[in-house]
Design an enzyme around this catalytic site. Structure first.
Site, PDB file in Angstrom:
ATOM      1  N   SER A  45      -2.387   7.980  -6.671  1.00 23.42           N
ATOM      2  CA  SER A  45      -1.599   8.844  -7.560  1.00 23.42           C
ATOM      3  C   SER A  45      -0.989  10.048  -6.840  1.00 23.42           C
ATOM      4  O   SER A  45       0.160  10.413  -7.134  1.00 23.42           O
ATOM      5  CB  SER A  45      -2.454   9.293  -8.745  1.00 23.42           C
ATOM      6  OG  SER A  45      -2.740   8.174  -9.543  1.00 23.42           O
ATOM      7  N   THR A  89      -9.291   8.938 -14.482  1.00 27.25           N
ATOM      8  CA  THR A  89      -9.513   7.522 -14.157  1.00 27.25           C
ATOM      9  C   THR A  89     -11.004   7.209 -14.231  1.00 27.25           C
ATOM     10  O   THR A  89     -11.805   8.023 -14.696  1.00 27.25           O
ATOM     11  CB  THR A  89      -8.863   7.170 -12.798  1.00 27.25           C
ATOM     12  OG1 THR A  89      -8.983   5.770 -12.607  1.00 27.25           O
ATOM     13  CG2 THR A  89      -9.512   7.898 -11.622  1.00 27.25           C
ATOM     14  N   LYS A  93     -12.289   7.573 -18.644  1.00 23.67           N
ATOM     15  CA  LYS A  93     -11.183   7.385 -19.598  1.00 23.67           C
ATOM     16  C   LYS A  93     -11.643   7.463 -21.061  1.00 23.67           C
ATOM     17  O   LYS A  93     -10.856   7.823 -21.934  1.00 23.67           O
ATOM     18  CB  LYS A  93     -10.458   6.059 -19.336  1.00 23.67           C
ATOM     19  CG  LYS A  93      -9.588   6.086 -18.094  1.00 23.67           C
ATOM     20  CD  LYS A  93      -8.835   4.772 -17.940  1.00 23.67           C
ATOM     21  CE  LYS A  93      -7.844   4.822 -16.796  1.00 23.67           C
ATOM     22  NZ  LYS A  93      -6.959   3.652 -16.791  1.00 23.67           N
ATOM     23  N   GLY A 153      -8.100 -11.989 -19.722  1.00 21.37           N
ATOM     24  CA  GLY A 153      -8.924 -10.796 -19.504  1.00 21.37           C
ATOM     25  C   GLY A 153      -8.947  -9.932 -20.742  1.00 21.37           C
ATOM     26  O   GLY A 153      -7.988  -9.939 -21.525  1.00 21.37           O
ATOM     27  N   TYR A 244      -2.544  -4.876  -7.651  1.00 18.41           N
ATOM     28  CA  TYR A 244      -1.468  -4.654  -6.672  1.00 18.41           C
ATOM     29  C   TYR A 244      -1.974  -4.697  -5.236  1.00 18.41           C
ATOM     30  O   TYR A 244      -1.180  -4.634  -4.292  1.00 18.41           O
ATOM     31  CB  TYR A 244      -0.732  -3.321  -6.952  1.00 18.41           C
ATOM     32  CG  TYR A 244      -1.648  -2.143  -7.112  1.00 18.41           C
ATOM     33  CD1 TYR A 244      -2.006  -1.717  -8.388  1.00 18.41           C
ATOM     34  CD2 TYR A 244      -2.179  -1.484  -6.007  1.00 18.41           C
ATOM     35  CE1 TYR A 244      -2.876  -0.646  -8.559  1.00 18.41           C
ATOM     36  CE2 TYR A 244      -3.040  -0.411  -6.171  1.00 18.41           C
ATOM     37  CZ  TYR A 244      -3.376   0.002  -7.447  1.00 18.41           C
ATOM     38  OH  TYR A 244      -4.237   1.063  -7.609  1.00 18.41           O
TER      39      TYR A 244
HETATM   40  P1  ATR Z   1     -10.410  -3.040 -16.694  1.00 24.40           P
HETATM   41  O1  ATR Z   1     -10.719  -1.871 -17.546  1.00 24.40           O
HETATM   42  O2  ATR Z   1      -9.832  -2.667 -15.366  1.00 24.40           O
HETATM   43  O3  ATR Z   1      -9.584  -4.075 -17.372  1.00 24.40           O
HETATM   44  P2  ATR Z   1     -13.000  -4.271 -17.191  1.00 24.40           P
HETATM   45  O4  ATR Z   1     -13.079  -3.612 -18.497  1.00 24.40           O
HETATM   46  O5  ATR Z   1     -14.179  -4.251 -16.308  1.00 24.40           O
HETATM   47  O6  ATR Z   1     -11.820  -3.673 -16.298  1.00 24.40           O
HETATM   48  O7  ATR Z   1     -12.509  -5.776 -17.430  1.00 24.40           O
HETATM   49  C1  ATR Z   1     -12.501  -6.680 -16.420  1.00 24.40           C
HETATM   50  C2  ATR Z   1     -11.977  -8.030 -16.923  1.00 24.40           C
HETATM   51  O8  ATR Z   1     -12.142  -8.948 -15.851  1.00 24.40           O
HETATM   52  C3  ATR Z   1     -12.743  -8.595 -18.099  1.00 24.40           C
HETATM   53  O9  ATR Z   1     -11.878  -9.419 -18.830  1.00 24.40           O
HETATM   54  C4  ATR Z   1     -13.825  -9.443 -17.414  1.00 24.40           C
HETATM   55  O10 ATR Z   1     -14.328 -10.464 -18.194  1.00 24.40           O
HETATM   56  P3  ATR Z   1     -15.658 -10.229 -19.163  1.00 24.40           P
HETATM   57  O11 ATR Z   1     -15.133  -9.502 -20.351  1.00 24.40           O
HETATM   58  O12 ATR Z   1     -16.121 -11.599 -19.468  1.00 24.40           O
HETATM   59  O13 ATR Z   1     -16.619  -9.427 -18.356  1.00 24.40           O
HETATM   60  C5  ATR Z   1     -13.019 -10.021 -16.281  1.00 24.40           C
HETATM   61  N1  ATR Z   1     -13.848 -10.453 -15.153  1.00 24.40           N
HETATM   62  C6  ATR Z   1     -14.411  -9.672 -14.212  1.00 24.40           C
HETATM   63  N2  ATR Z   1     -15.083 -10.423 -13.311  1.00 24.40           N
HETATM   64  C7  ATR Z   1     -14.960 -11.715 -13.696  1.00 24.40           C
HETATM   65  C8  ATR Z   1     -15.416 -12.951 -13.184  1.00 24.40           C
HETATM   66  N3  ATR Z   1     -16.152 -13.033 -12.061  1.00 24.40           N
HETATM   67  N4  ATR Z   1     -15.075 -14.079 -13.824  1.00 24.40           N
HETATM   68  C9  ATR Z   1     -14.339 -14.017 -14.942  1.00 24.40           C
HETATM   69  N5  ATR Z   1     -13.859 -12.877 -15.491  1.00 24.40           N
HETATM   70  C10 ATR Z   1     -14.168 -11.733 -14.875  1.00 24.40           C
END
Ligand code: ATR
Length: 475
Positions: A45, A89, A93, A153, A244
């Site tokens: 940032s 961040t 948040k 996700g 990214y």
């Molecule tokens: P952010 O706020 O950056 O979106 P987060 O809230 O931790 O981060 O969400 C991460 C996403 O990646 C979620 O959809 C998570 O799936 P779950 O809700 O089932 O946890 C997904 N994710 C992270 N690691 C994963 C993995 N190894 N396999 C499948 N999905 C994964």
């Protein structure tokens, strides 16, 4: 790894908003903004906000603050110190919300605040991630109106994407997640969202969709895709990965293999920052400033440029190719770019437009590269550093290395290529004397325009490349 330069903007005479007078040195009038997070060391940032301030000449700085605990005290302290605005961040948040005077509706709906703006009696909370997604989509020429989307996700990022799509006319969102209950939570935002567990992906009706990859899969080398069935991605008419770094995730690889237009999350990062910046200053960031800031961001994230200058025969082309191979940088040759763009040989350009006409083309190309090039090694034409304007642009574009070769060595290397316009000579002058005279005239410009020089006599291109990279990593 040769690459064709994107020629967008090449024929723009001047940047609409060039560098303004640099008023960035901190003084009693400096407005302070920043970011709270833990960890915070690797935040990009500051690159976004301090670049915008530098380009627009506003007296504002943006500082990363490592808040290890007690976000409430940090917010109160920032308020007392007169800080104009902040980003927030991970992991704050949500935690920041009880400490704010007011929370905007969008931030409340997403359930996360990423921007604090100084209000009358405390900081007010906003979420610019959703604006970031929308403006990044606009940049890609994509509108959600009347379309349907597949979101993969269900974390915080996915909520911001869903919100952006819902407020900008999407018809339906199919939301797939490893954990169904989290998808169901996001679906509470709107009846237009259909939550599904990842293995239910075949329930998505056949059709064309905007695809959004919002999981953290792809951050690591060994990561794959949440849904591995390649045929599923045939339904994508556009692909957006919120990650990214790396620039190309497994999801984006699939999109590219299938010829689907796609982009990574850098645009969202840029535009959420710009939206925050605009809230703090009350002024719109011009498109040219945004474009240049994106390039500076790419340089910080994906790699800086290295520019090689020197007389013909100094070894710029071969050293540039060796740097490209050793450091994974894109190889660009200014002479070749000009020939490609104009469709003419350089000798023909000299014949038709004279040396001045050719130098003008070089200057335009440099302006373009200073706006767009990143992670590149650029071999320049021998006369490029002769103009002060060119030397300034080279310095703005990357680290400038002058390749220094002796007249005898240059003579050896260019003998047999005497058709080059600048080797034409009269009165029985020897080639070596001609080269010596030209070098003497040009030396002050080469030296004034470089960060350091490397002698190339008797060295292989690989030796020269290694010396350049060593010097840069030491600086
Ligand atoms: P952010 O706020 O950056 O979106 P987060 O809230 O931790 O981060 O969400 C991460 C996403 O990646 C979620 O959809 C998570 O799936 P779950 O809700 O089932 O946890 C997904 N994710 C992270 N690691 C994963 C993995 N190894 N396999 C499948 N999905 C994964």
């Amino acid at each position: 790894m040769p690459r064709r330069v994107c020629w967008r903007g090449f024929f723009l005479k001047e940047k609409a908003e060039g560098m303004k007078k640099d008023r960035s040195s901190v003084n009693g009038d400096t407005v302070v903004t920043g970011i709270f997070g833990d960890p915070i060391r690797h935040t990009l940032s500051p690159v976004i906000h301090n670049t915008i301030s530098r380009l627009t000449g506003e007296n504002q700085v943006y500082v990363p603050f490592h808040v290890e605990k007690d976000i409430g005290k940090a917010v109160a302290g920032a308020w007392s110190m007169g800080i104009r605005g902040l980003n927030v961040t991970v992991p704050y948040k949500q935690q920041v919300m009880p400490h704010l005077a007011r929370i905007d509706d969008t931030a409340r709906e997403i359930g996360a605040v990423n921007t604090l703006v100084r209000g009358r009696d405390g900081f007010e909370g906003f979420n610019t991630d959703t604006e970031g997604v929308f403006r990044a989509l606009q940049d890609c020429g994509v509108s959600p109106v009347g379309k349907s989307a597949v979101l993969i996700g269900a974390g915080g990022a996915s909520r911001a994407v869903a919100h952006a799509l819902l407020t900008h006319g999407i018809e339906k969102i199919w939301l797939l997640n490893r954990t169904l209950s989290r998808a169901e939570e996001v679906a509470e935002m709107s009846s237009r969202i259909v939550p599904l567990a990842a293995e239910q992906y075949t329930s998505v009706p056949k059709g064309k969709y905007l695809f959004f990859q919002c999981t953290s899969l792809g951050l690591k080398q060994e990561d794959g895709l949440l849904i591995r069935d390649s045929a599923f991605y045939d339904m994508a008419e556009f692909g957006f990965d919120l990650i990214y770094n790396p620039a190309e995730t497994p999801f984006l690889k699939v999109m590219k293999e299938k010829g689907v237009p796609c982009c990574n999350g850098l645009g969202m990062l840029l535009w959420q920052g710009i939206a925050s910046h605009e809230m703090w200053t009350g002024r719109k960031v011009a498109a040219e400033t945004a474009f240049h800031t994106a390039t500076v961001l790419k340089r910080a994230l994906y790699g800086e440029n290295i520019i090689l200058t020197g007389y013909m025969g100094a070894g710029k082309t071969s050293a540039a190719k060796a740097v490209s191979a050793a450091a994974g940088k894109t190889y660009i040759d200014t002479d070749a770019e000009i020939e490609e763009k104009t469709g003419k040989k350089i000798s023909a350009i000299f014949r038709e437009s004279g040396e001045a006409g050719f130098r003008d083309l070089e200057t335009r190309l440099l302006r373009h590269l200073s706006d767009t090039a990143y992670n590149s090694v650029i071999a320049t034409g021998g006369g490029v550093p002769l103009r002060a304007e060119n030397r300034r642009m080279l310095q703005e574009t990357g680290t400038v290395v002058f390749l220094d070769a002796s007249p005898a060595e240059i003579t050896k290397r260019v003998a047999g290529d005497e058709n080059r316009p600048l080797l034409q000579r009269g009165n029985g002058e020897t080639l070596e004397n001609h080269v010596r005279n030209m070098l003497e005239k040009r030396m002050p410009s080469y030296l004034a325009g470089c960060d350091f020089k490397v002698k190339t006599d008797g060295k292989t291109p690989e030796d020269v490349a290694a010396e350049i990279l060593r010097n840069i990593s030491c600086s």
